[in-house]
Design a protein around this motif. Sequence first.
Motif, PDB file in Angstrom:
ATOM      1  N   ASN A 293     -22.117  36.053  16.463  1.00 41.74           N
ATOM      2  CA  ASN A 293     -22.236  36.751  15.180  1.00 41.74           C
ATOM      3  C   ASN A 293     -20.897  37.112  14.557  1.00 41.74           C
ATOM      4  OD1 ASN A 293     -25.038  36.689  15.137  1.00 41.74           O
ATOM      5  ND2 ASN A 293     -25.260  38.671  16.155  1.00 41.74           N
ATOM      6  N   LEU A 294     -19.816  36.880  15.293  1.00 41.54           N
ATOM      7  CA  LEU A 294     -18.478  37.110  14.746  1.00 41.54           C
ATOM      8  C   LEU A 294     -17.833  35.815  14.267  1.00 41.54           C
ATOM      9  CD1 LEU A 294     -18.846  39.933  16.061  1.00 41.54           C
ATOM     10  CD2 LEU A 294     -16.433  39.847  16.700  1.00 41.54           C
ATOM     11  N   ALA A 295     -18.646  34.777  14.091  1.00 39.89           N
ATOM     12  CA  ALA A 295     -18.114  33.480  13.679  1.00 39.89           C
ATOM     13  C   ALA A 295     -17.602  33.500  12.243  1.00 39.89           C
ATOM     14  CB  ALA A 295     -19.189  32.408  13.835  1.00 39.89           C
ATOM     15  N   SER A 296     -18.159  34.350  11.396  1.00 39.58           N
ATOM     16  CA  SER A 296     -17.729  34.434  10.002  1.00 39.58           C
ATOM     17  C   SER A 296     -17.970  35.847   9.484  1.00 39.58           C
ATOM     18  CB  SER A 296     -18.488  33.435   9.133  1.00 39.58           C
ATOM     19  OG  SER A 296     -19.865  33.791   9.036  1.00 39.58           O
ATOM     20  N   THR A 297     -17.255  36.194   8.422  1.00 38.05           N
ATOM     21  CA  THR A 297     -17.435  37.513   7.818  1.00 38.05           C
ATOM     22  C   THR A 297     -18.847  37.675   7.278  1.00 38.05           C
ATOM     23  OG1 THR A 297     -15.091  37.610   7.205  1.00 38.05           O
ATOM     24  CG2 THR A 297     -16.588  39.083   6.032  1.00 38.05           C
ATOM     25  N   ARG A 298     -19.386  36.623   6.680  1.00 38.55           N
ATOM     26  CA  ARG A 298     -20.745  36.680   6.136  1.00 38.55           C
ATOM     27  C   ARG A 298     -21.753  36.979   7.239  1.00 38.55           C
ATOM     28  NH1 ARG A 298     -25.005  33.786   6.263  1.00 38.55           N
ATOM     29  NH2 ARG A 298     -23.942  32.130   7.427  1.00 38.55           N
ATOM     30  N   MET A 299     -21.636  36.292   8.372  1.00 42.06           N
ATOM     31  CA  MET A 299     -22.574  36.500   9.470  1.00 42.06           C
ATOM     32  C   MET A 299     -22.410  37.895  10.070  1.00 42.06           C
ATOM     33  SD  MET A 299     -23.152  34.142  12.874  1.00 42.06           S
ATOM     34  CE  MET A 299     -23.476  32.709  11.850  1.00 42.06           C
ATOM     35  N   TYR A 300     -21.165  38.342  10.161  1.00 40.88           N
ATOM     36  CA  TYR A 300     -20.919  39.664  10.735  1.00 40.88           C
ATOM     37  C   TYR A 300     -21.522  40.753   9.856  1.00 40.88           C
ATOM     38  CZ  TYR A 300     -18.459  43.833  12.374  1.00 40.88           C
ATOM     39  OH  TYR A 300     -18.172  45.087  12.836  1.00 40.88           O
ATOM     40  N   ARG A 301     -21.352  40.653   8.548  1.00 35.04           N
ATOM     41  CA  ARG A 301     -21.880  41.670   7.644  1.00 35.04           C
ATOM     42  C   ARG A 301     -23.403  41.612   7.561  1.00 35.04           C
ATOM     43  NH1 ARG A 301     -18.220  45.340   7.871  1.00 35.04           N
ATOM     44  NH2 ARG A 301     -16.136  44.569   7.349  1.00 35.04           N
ATOM     45  N   ALA A 302     -23.976  40.428   7.694  1.00 35.87           N
ATOM     46  CA  ALA A 302     -25.428  40.273   7.567  1.00 35.87           C
ATOM     47  C   ALA A 302     -26.174  40.887   8.741  1.00 35.87           C
ATOM     48  CB  ALA A 302     -25.784  38.796   7.427  1.00 35.87           C
ATOM     49  N   LYS A 303     -25.679  40.669   9.958  1.00 36.40           N
ATOM     50  CA  LYS A 303     -26.367  41.223  11.127  1.00 36.40           C
ATOM     51  C   LYS A 303     -25.461  41.459  12.330  1.00 36.40           C
ATOM     52  CE  LYS A 303     -27.901  36.825  13.180  1.00 36.40           C
ATOM     53  NZ  LYS A 303     -29.072  36.090  13.714  1.00 36.40           N
ATOM     54  N   GLY A 304     -24.291  40.851  12.344  1.00 37.48           N
ATOM     55  CA  GLY A 304     -23.413  40.967  13.511  1.00 37.48           C
ATOM     56  C   GLY A 304     -22.970  42.385  13.796  1.00 37.48           C
ATOM     57  N   GLN A 305     -22.595  43.101  12.745  1.00 34.02           N
ATOM     58  CA  GLN A 305     -22.147  44.485  12.918  1.00 34.02           C
ATOM     59  C   GLN A 305     -23.260  45.343  13.504  1.00 34.02           C
ATOM     60  OE1 GLN A 305     -22.188  46.976   9.442  1.00 34.02           O
ATOM     61  NE2 GLN A 305     -20.167  47.815   9.917  1.00 34.02           N
ATOM     62  N   GLN A 306     -24.453  45.210  12.929  1.00 32.39           N
ATOM     63  CA  GLN A 306     -25.583  46.040  13.353  1.00 32.39           C
ATOM     64  C   GLN A 306     -26.014  45.720  14.777  1.00 32.39           C
ATOM     65  OE1 GLN A 306     -25.323  44.097  10.707  1.00 32.39           O
ATOM     66  NE2 GLN A 306     -25.815  45.212   8.830  1.00 32.39           N
ATOM     67  N   ARG A 307     -26.041  44.438  15.115  1.00 28.07           N
ATOM     68  CA  ARG A 307     -26.442  44.041  16.465  1.00 28.07           C
ATOM     69  C   ARG A 307     -25.402  44.479  17.498  1.00 28.07           C
ATOM     70  NH1 ARG A 307     -31.268  42.799  17.861  1.00 28.07           N
ATOM     71  NH2 ARG A 307     -30.836  40.890  19.011  1.00 28.07           N
ATOM     72  N   LEU A 308     -24.141  44.413  17.129  1.00 27.00           N
ATOM     73  CA  LEU A 308     -23.066  44.827  18.026  1.00 27.00           C
ATOM     74  C   LEU A 308     -23.162  46.316  18.331  1.00 27.00           C
ATOM     75  CD1 LEU A 308     -20.500  43.871  19.496  1.00 27.00           C
ATOM     76  CD2 LEU A 308     -19.230  44.251  17.386  1.00 27.00           C
ATOM     77  N   VAL A 309     -23.366  47.111  17.289  1.00 26.29           N
ATOM     78  CA  VAL A 309     -23.495  48.560  17.459  1.00 26.29           C
ATOM     79  C   VAL A 309     -24.738  48.899  18.286  1.00 26.29           C
ATOM     80  CG1 VAL A 309     -23.972  50.719  16.224  1.00 26.29           C
ATOM     81  CG2 VAL A 309     -22.219  49.160  15.370  1.00 26.29           C
ATOM     82  N   GLY A 310     -25.857  48.221  17.985  1.00 28.97           N
ATOM     83  CA  GLY A 310     -27.104  48.488  18.693  1.00 28.97           C
ATOM     84  C   GLY A 310     -27.058  48.098  20.157  1.00 28.97           C
ATOM     85  N   HIS A 311     -26.521  46.910  20.437  1.00 25.41           N
ATOM     86  CA  HIS A 311     -26.428  46.453  21.832  1.00 25.41           C
ATOM     87  C   HIS A 311     -25.553  47.386  22.666  1.00 25.41           C
ATOM     88  CE1 HIS A 311     -28.758  42.874  21.769  1.00 25.41           C
ATOM     89  NE2 HIS A 311     -27.955  42.175  20.992  1.00 25.41           N
ATOM     90  N   ARG A 312     -24.444  47.818  22.089  1.00 24.10           N
ATOM     91  CA  ARG A 312     -23.535  48.703  22.839  1.00 24.10           C
ATOM     92  C   ARG A 312     -24.236  50.008  23.190  1.00 24.10           C
ATOM     93  NH1 ARG A 312     -19.447  52.695  20.817  1.00 24.10           N
ATOM     94  NH2 ARG A 312     -18.199  53.251  22.631  1.00 24.10           N
ATOM     95  N   GLN A 313     -24.927  50.605  22.218  1.00 20.15           N
ATOM     96  CA  GLN A 313     -25.610  51.863  22.486  1.00 20.15           C
ATOM     97  C   GLN A 313     -26.735  51.682  23.498  1.00 20.15           C
ATOM     98  OE1 GLN A 313     -28.340  53.619  19.594  1.00 20.15           O
ATOM     99  NE2 GLN A 313     -27.165  55.514  19.668  1.00 20.15           N
ATOM    100  N   CYS A 314     -27.438  50.564  23.405  1.00 21.51           N
ATOM    101  CA  CYS A 314     -28.530  50.265  24.333  1.00 21.51           C
ATOM    102  C   CYS A 314     -28.043  50.274  25.780  1.00 21.51           C
ATOM    103  CB  CYS A 314     -29.129  48.902  23.975  1.00 21.51           C
ATOM    104  SG  CYS A 314     -30.247  48.193  25.208  1.00 21.51           S
TER     105      CYS A 314
END
Length: 368
Positions: A293-314
Amino acid sequence: EIKSRKGADGEPPHPVQSVLLLTDGLANHGVTNPDALVKLVKGALAPSVSLFTFGYGSGHHADLLRQLSDLGRGMYYFVQHVDGVSLAFADCLGGLLSVVAQNIVLTLETTAGSGVTLNPLPDTYKRVKTAPTAPSSMEHQRQQIDLGDLYGEEQRDVLLQVHLPKMTDRTEKDMDTDTATPIVRCTVTYSNILAAKAFCQTEGTLEIIRAGTLKSPQIPDKDVVEQKMRFLTTEAMAAAHQQAESGHLAAGQASLQTALDSITHKMEGIKKGGLDSASGETFLADLGECHANLASTRMYRAKGQQRLVGHRQCHMNQRSNNIEMSWSNDDDTRAACMRSVGGTRPSYQNKKKGSMMAKARRSSGYHE
């Protein structure tokens, strides 16, 4: 009603109280500064009330919602599609309906004169604030961790690093004998929801077996290795998030790749001992997804940021918040879910959560 001494039915409020906050955007009226919002919520939220946050779509502030949920001892849920709203609420409510203990505090104490010292606990643990004491000479150490609440079937793991004194005055006969050495006294206090007891306490002593003669080969303890992998995962995700937010996606991918390589190596060691690790496979899968999900800025903003934050907290809280691959008691649903994610079981989800999510699926006709 949460702040009232009576519920809507006139009876005393239920011991499990929570606020569920759903948003699809950013704060744009009144208090809008993230730090000020956190401070405001901290002052308004009662200690007995948990806070769960739900971010819908890609336009919300994922890390702010995560901070608010951490403050309220809850979880942050990323809802990518509208059909996922019912699943997120089902997972959350399934957890709240299975609370077995609250206000859990773990106290760790070394014994004076034992020579054992505790390394400072990682910042990922929520410390209990205590009154200042006289400076310690390291003869006696005491640390407390706030573990919040516990759902049925959940567990909490605390990874300690201790220094032991050198073994002395051992005869040749003693060298062939394993010695159990007490290292830390543990006390857990909590409120028992099932028994309706406001205060319970249990105690125990951690011991380590000190081998007189080291045997070869040395096989690491699987449980300890898994907890080390969990910390590697959360630390890498935290670093990757910080780097990605600064615009350095490649650096974020490098942090995640380092963790992937390290965990892969540790998994090989586990397999050499004739064991396997479902937890390790989950760490690899989640790190791999975040890396992609960090392959591009578009992908990161679309879901990469949210998934990264969620997985870490999980993984940090050892509690499920991932509705993208839900686990249910229904065999067909479970099999389809496992196929969709390569056989990896959603992390930390108990049966009550799975049951609630299965009902939500059937009632909404939701399909991933």
